[in-house]
Design a protein around this motif. Structure first.
Motif, PDB file in Angstrom:
ATOM      1  N   LEU A 164       0.844  -1.181   0.000  1.00 23.42           N
ATOM      2  CA  LEU A 164       0.000   0.000   0.000  1.00 23.42           C
ATOM      3  C   LEU A 164       0.883   1.235   0.000  1.00 23.42           C
ATOM      4  N   THR A 165       0.362   2.330  -0.524  1.00 25.16           N
ATOM      5  CA  THR A 165       1.036   3.616  -0.447  1.00 25.16           C
ATOM      6  C   THR A 165       0.232   4.518   0.468  1.00 25.16           C
ATOM      7  N   ASP A 166       0.910   5.149   1.423  1.00 20.84           N
ATOM      8  CA  ASP A 166       0.293   6.138   2.305  1.00 20.84           C
ATOM      9  C   ASP A 166       0.362   7.480   1.590  1.00 20.84           C
ATOM     10  N   MET A 167      -0.803   8.006   1.200  1.00 26.53           N
ATOM     11  CA  MET A 167      -0.858   9.273   0.479  1.00 26.53           C
ATOM     12  C   MET A 167      -1.277  10.418   1.390  1.00 26.53           C
ATOM     13  N   GLY A 168      -1.055  10.277   2.676  1.00 25.11           N
ATOM     14  CA  GLY A 168      -1.393  11.324   3.636  1.00 25.11           C
ATOM     15  C   GLY A 168      -2.781  11.162   4.210  1.00 25.11           C
ATOM     16  N   THR A 169      -3.798  11.462   3.409  1.00 26.36           N
ATOM     17  CA  THR A 169      -5.183  11.345   3.875  1.00 26.36           C
ATOM     18  C   THR A 169      -5.875  10.097   3.337  1.00 26.36           C
ATOM     19  N   ALA A 170      -5.142   9.255   2.606  1.00 27.68           N
ATOM     20  CA  ALA A 170      -5.717   8.026   2.056  1.00 27.68           C
ATOM     21  C   ALA A 170      -4.611   6.992   1.874  1.00 27.68           C
ATOM     22  N   GLY A 171      -5.008   5.740   1.852  1.00 24.37           N
ATOM     23  CA  GLY A 171      -4.093   4.638   1.548  1.00 24.37           C
ATOM     24  C   GLY A 171      -4.572   3.953   0.280  1.00 24.37           C
ATOM     25  N   ARG A 172      -3.634   3.512  -0.562  1.00 20.29           N
ATOM     26  CA  ARG A 172      -4.008   2.895  -1.830  1.00 20.29           C
ATOM     27  C   ARG A 172      -3.201   1.617  -2.031  1.00 20.29           C
ATOM     28  N   PHE A 173      -3.900   0.526  -2.387  1.00 20.98           N
ATOM     29  CA  PHE A 173      -3.205  -0.712  -2.729  1.00 20.98           C
ATOM     30  C   PHE A 173      -2.477  -0.521  -4.048  1.00 20.98           C
ATOM     31  N   VAL A 174      -1.217  -0.962  -4.113  1.00 16.37           N
ATOM     32  CA  VAL A 174      -0.400  -0.846  -5.321  1.00 16.37           C
ATOM     33  C   VAL A 174      -0.313  -2.199  -6.018  1.00 16.37           C
ATOM     34  N   TRP A 175       0.000  -3.255  -5.271  1.00 12.81           N
ATOM     35  CA  TRP A 175       0.082  -4.599  -5.831  1.00 12.81           C
ATOM     36  C   TRP A 175      -0.182  -5.623  -4.740  1.00 12.81           C
ATOM     37  N   ALA A 176      -0.450  -6.843  -5.186  1.00 13.83           N
ATOM     38  CA  ALA A 176      -0.634  -7.968  -4.264  1.00 13.83           C
ATOM     39  C   ALA A 176      -0.230  -9.249  -4.982  1.00 13.83           C
ATOM     40  N   GLN A 177       0.323 -10.173  -4.229  1.00 12.25           N
ATOM     41  CA  GLN A 177       0.658 -11.494  -4.742  1.00 12.25           C
ATOM     42  C   GLN A 177       0.216 -12.531  -3.730  1.00 12.25           C
ATOM     43  N   ARG A 178       0.026 -13.737  -4.214  1.00  8.70           N
ATOM     44  CA  ARG A 178      -0.342 -14.827  -3.317  1.00  8.70           C
ATOM     45  C   ARG A 178       0.661 -15.954  -3.478  1.00  8.70           C
ATOM     46  N   ALA A 179       0.735 -16.792  -2.460  1.00  6.21           N
ATOM     47  CA  ALA A 179       1.562 -17.991  -2.518  1.00  6.21           C
ATOM     48  C   ALA A 179       0.732 -19.126  -1.954  1.00  6.21           C
ATOM     49  N   GLY A 180       0.815 -20.269  -2.595  1.00 10.52           N
ATOM     50  CA  GLY A 180       0.062 -21.390  -2.083  1.00 10.52           C
ATOM     51  C   GLY A 180       0.250 -22.636  -2.912  1.00 10.52           C
ATOM     52  N   GLY A 181      -0.344 -23.669  -2.398  1.00 15.81           N
ATOM     53  CA  GLY A 181      -0.315 -24.971  -3.038  1.00 15.81           C
ATOM     54  C   GLY A 181      -1.514 -25.763  -2.570  1.00 15.81           C
ATOM     55  N   ALA A 182      -1.378 -27.074  -2.536  1.00 15.42           N
ATOM     56  CA  ALA A 182      -2.495 -27.943  -2.172  1.00 15.42           C
ATOM     57  C   ALA A 182      -2.822 -27.896  -0.680  1.00 15.42           C
ATOM     58  N   GLY A 183      -1.826 -27.576   0.160  1.00 17.36           N
ATOM     59  CA  GLY A 183      -2.026 -27.554   1.603  1.00 17.36           C
ATOM     60  C   GLY A 183      -2.249 -26.162   2.146  1.00 17.36           C
ATOM     61  N   ARG A 184      -2.104 -26.046   3.441  1.00 14.09           N
ATOM     62  CA  ARG A 184      -2.351 -24.786   4.143  1.00 14.09           C
ATOM     63  C   ARG A 184      -1.072 -23.963   4.194  1.00 14.09           C
ATOM     64  N   GLU A 185      -1.188 -22.642   3.927  1.00 18.22           N
ATOM     65  CA  GLU A 185      -0.055 -21.719   4.021  1.00 18.22           C
ATOM     66  C   GLU A 185      -0.450 -20.505   4.845  1.00 18.22           C
ATOM     67  N   GLY A 186       0.532 -19.893   5.489  1.00 20.80           N
ATOM     68  CA  GLY A 186       0.289 -18.666   6.248  1.00 20.80           C
ATOM     69  C   GLY A 186       1.558 -17.863   6.383  1.00 20.80           C
ATOM     70  N   ALA A 187       1.450 -16.556   6.313  1.00 19.07           N
ATOM     71  CA  ALA A 187       2.598 -15.651   6.460  1.00 19.07           C
ATOM     72  C   ALA A 187       2.828 -15.356   7.934  1.00 19.07           C
TER      73      ALA A 187
END
Length: 117
Positions: free
Chosen positions: A68-91
């Motif tokens: 996210l970018t902090d633009m002072g009075t607002a926040g904006r998502f810039v990018w997102a990625q995911r990671a996963g497979g057949a089982g359970r994952e967590g960051a």
């Protein structure tokens, strides 16, 4: 959520909702006006800003990492990625060094891959 510490209280600047399907934001790292979030999602698809992430196995959770970018009075998502497979994952950790973003977590899959959707 961004708050300004006014001494005896916090003043709300902005709040950004992650979107449908997000389970948890576990980690936050800040570098100047850049914020990096990492967590997990359980639904078949999660949306962060205008980016939709598809779960590799909707019966378990996948990792997401987002900027996210902090633009002072607002926040904006810039990018997102995911990671996963057949089982359970967590960051469980995210760190920033210059233009590099490092994420660590758990994976119960034999193989898990990062993808932009």
């Amino acid at each position: 959520t961004k708050l300004t510490d006014t001494g005896l209280s916090g003043s709300l600047n902005w709040a950004q909702q992650g979107g449908q399907g997000i389970g948890y934001v576990n980690i936050l790292a800040v570098s100047g006006t850049k914020l990096y979030l990492a967590g997990e999602f359980y639904e078949s698809m999660a949306t962060l800003g205008t980016t939709s992430l598809t779960n590799a196995n909707p019966s378990t959770n996948d990792i997401f990492v987002a900027k996210l970018t902090d633009m002072g009075t607002a926040g904006r998502f810039v990018w997102a990625q995911r990671a996963g497979g057949a089982g359970r994952e967590g960051a469980v950790a995210v760190a920033v060094s210059g233009s590099n973003v490092y994420a660590a977590g758990i994976s119960e899959s034999p193989t898990a891959a990062f993808a932009t959707n």
